[in-house]
Design a protein around this motif. Sequence first.
Motif: not given
Length: 415
Positions: A312-330, A366-374
């Motif tokens: 769950k910690r790893a999921l939180d890290t990836v989720f934050l990374n997606v939001l911080i870097h705007h990998r997909i509109p929130a 979830m969309p794969k590409r933004p989360f894989v990049l994150a």
Amino acid sequence: MKRYDIIIAGGGMAGLSLCYYLSQSPLRNSSILLIDREPKDRNDRTWCFWESEPGPFESILFRSWQQVAFVGKKASRLLPLGQSTYKMLRGIDFYAFARGQLANLPNLHIEYATVNDIHETAGGGVVRAGNTTYLGRYVFDSVSPLSTNRPGTQHLLQHFKGWVITTEYDCFDVSTPRIMDFRVPQLNDCRFFYLLPFDKRTALVEYTVFGQQVLADAEYTDALRRYISTFIDTGGYRIQETERGVIPMTDELPPVQPGGHVLRIGMAGGYTRPSTGYTFQRTQECLRGLVDNWVKTGTPTLQTGEVRSWVKRALDTVFLNVLIHHRIPAVDLFTRLFTHNKPAVLFRFMNEESTFWEDLQVINSMPKRPFVLAALDSLLTSVMQRTEPVRSQQHTARLPKSAPTHRVRLDQVNC
């Protein structure tokens, strides 16, 4: 120097909750000092959380709901909660309840002062508050600021302003709060409204932003006025209460004092869910477990994984990374989250009660590409950070004393 068995620095939600669990345990006869800046005698915040069973604060809940609504720009959804209930607790009611429970702590002393310093010594934890120094066998710190600038970690701020309004018309659906309403300009952040109906003419309407910088007060006010005038047929309204807050959303673990006499709790202890900002329920679970372990072992520690599991910690890290870097509109991210998952699974996931297989279901939606990049970015950043400790230490002395840091005062936030 005044000495106590237990010193609790901060009389907010975390500090008072710890007092409550101590009062229900064999540790109730310990000498306890509670230090806070001022008496908690006003309604300065609210907490909302999900529960599937009655909890210790059931008698003082202000409102509860069996369904919630998500409102996106392109899709909306009514979400029945099944076995769970969405509960709202007002700060003033919690404080009054806690004060009543303090009578079960016969050796409790309360001081109103600003905590200036907390540190370890060989003999215990030392707290300087006002003009007095105290020594505790154990010190529980809920006021020290969190650093949100450590390299290799993900950081956002959840900041908000809300009004409790009373309207001239019946305009609120009492059965259904809106936990996210994205029908507002995003301005390169994650911005939404939160609406909790108390009755047909009274509700908490709150403007919330996940972003790097806190806004000027006028920006929150303008957004509140626009939302109410556009989406709520009030016939006119009066503002009854105002609440503001800033919650760090970070995967950074708080520092651990080497001697074991000073322990962080609440937001200072990393109890906030990094990807959502929810703190109340996790704080209750952690402190209840801490006191239980203390009674069993003689030491106030959390079991490994109680604050958050590795997955769950790893999921939180990836989720934050997606939001911080705007990998997909929130708005697209949350729309997908709320419309592509079963409500029961979704809310167990948000409450950290989901199984590994349920976590995989949510991830798969979830969309794969933004989360894989994150995920790759987070992993690479973590590896690089671990391989550069010596170089980092060499450059530390060269930093000017005025080097800026981004810190959040925990005694000034809604937690």
